[in-house]
Design a protein around this motif. Structure first.
Motif, short mmCIF file in Angstrom:
data_model
loop_
_atom_site.label_atom_id
_atom_site.label_comp_id
_atom_site.label_asym_id
_atom_site.label_seq_id
_atom_site.Cartn_x
_atom_site.Cartn_y
_atom_site.Cartn_z
N ASN A 33 0.81 -1.22 0.00
CA ASN A 33 0.00 0.00 0.00
C ASN A 33 0.85 1.27 0.00
N ASP A 34 2.02 1.24 0.68
CA ASP A 34 2.82 2.46 0.73
C ASP A 34 3.41 2.81 -0.64
N ALA A 35 3.45 1.86 -1.56
CA ALA A 35 3.84 2.17 -2.94
C ALA A 35 2.61 2.56 -3.77
N LEU A 36 1.49 1.92 -3.49
CA LEU A 36 0.27 2.20 -4.25
C LEU A 36 -0.32 3.57 -3.97
N ILE A 37 -0.13 4.08 -2.77
CA ILE A 37 -0.77 5.36 -2.42
C ILE A 37 -0.07 6.56 -3.06
N VAL A 38 1.16 6.39 -3.48
CA VAL A 38 1.90 7.51 -4.06
C VAL A 38 1.15 8.02 -5.29
N GLY A 39 0.85 9.32 -5.28
CA GLY A 39 0.11 9.92 -6.38
C GLY A 39 -0.75 11.07 -5.91
N THR A 40 -1.57 11.54 -6.81
CA THR A 40 -2.44 12.68 -6.54
C THR A 40 -3.89 12.22 -6.57
N PHE A 54 0.38 12.54 -2.30
CA PHE A 54 1.26 11.72 -1.46
C PHE A 54 2.52 11.44 -2.27
N LEU A 55 3.65 11.93 -1.81
CA LEU A 55 4.91 11.77 -2.54
C LEU A 55 5.71 10.60 -1.99
N ARG A 56 6.59 10.04 -2.84
CA ARG A 56 7.40 8.87 -2.47
C ARG A 56 8.27 9.11 -1.23
N ASP A 57 8.69 10.34 -1.03
CA ASP A 57 9.58 10.64 0.09
C ASP A 57 8.85 10.74 1.42
N GLY A 58 7.53 10.47 1.42
CA GLY A 58 6.76 10.52 2.66
C GLY A 58 6.17 11.88 2.96
N SER A 59 6.26 12.80 2.01
CA SER A 59 5.66 14.11 2.23
C SER A 59 4.28 14.16 1.60
N VAL A 60 3.47 15.10 2.07
CA VAL A 60 2.10 15.25 1.59
C VAL A 60 1.81 16.73 1.40
N GLY A 138 -2.75 10.39 -15.00
CA GLY A 138 -1.59 11.00 -15.62
C GLY A 138 -0.84 11.98 -14.75
N ASP A 139 -0.84 11.76 -13.42
CA ASP A 139 -0.14 12.72 -12.57
C ASP A 139 1.36 12.47 -12.52
N GLY A 140 1.84 11.39 -13.18
CA GLY A 140 3.27 11.16 -13.28
C GLY A 140 3.93 10.61 -12.04
#
Length: 141
Positions: A33-40, A54-60, A138-140
């Motif tokens: 889930n911590d990989a799946l949630i990354v995105g907008t 939610f960014l990969r580095d743990g920031s929001v 498409g948020d990349g």
């Protein structure tokens, strides 16, 4: 007689299923889930137009809408952590920064994220309880 035929058919199917003559297809494991949630994600009308990233580095980042996430008009910034299905959001600047973390049970899908409040002292953030925010295509991320 019918029961005997069914039993024979089941035994034959079971015996044949394990043979090396047929290739075995593995199902790709679901990413954590911590990989799946990354995105907008965005809240859509009539509930509102708020967006969260939610960014990969743990920031929001939180903004009034998805177009404001990249600029200086964000409503809040902070960090997120995810332990299985328990998401904790801590805003360190902006909205709810003084209220501490909020914890939500989440269900992730390809379409979005469903939030269920576990504990949150911030009434503004707690409005996400029971909502489904849609993934922005498409948020990349």
């Amino acid at each position: 007689m019918r029961r005997a035929l069914i039993s024979i058919a089941l035994l034959t199917a079971t015996a044949c299923g394990g043979s090396d003559d047929h290739p075995h297809y593995a199902v790709a494991p679901k990413p954590p889930n911590d990989a799946l949630i990354v995105g907008t994600y965005e809240r859509r009308p009539p509930a509102g137009t708020t967006a969260v990233q939610f960014l990969r580095d743990g920031s929001v980042k939180l903004a009034k809408d998805k177009s404001k996430l990249g600029g200086a008009e964000v409503l809040a910034t902070g960090t997120w952590t995810l332990d299985k299905d328990q998401l904790t959001i801590l805003y360190t600047e902006g909205e709810c920064a003084q209220d501490g973390p909020g914890t939500y049970k989440i269900v992730l899908s390809k379409l979005g994220v469903h939030f269920q409040k576990v504990d949150d002292a911030c009434e503004t953030r707690a409005h996400i309880d029971g909502e489904v925010w849609r993934r922005v295509a498409g948020d990349g991320q």
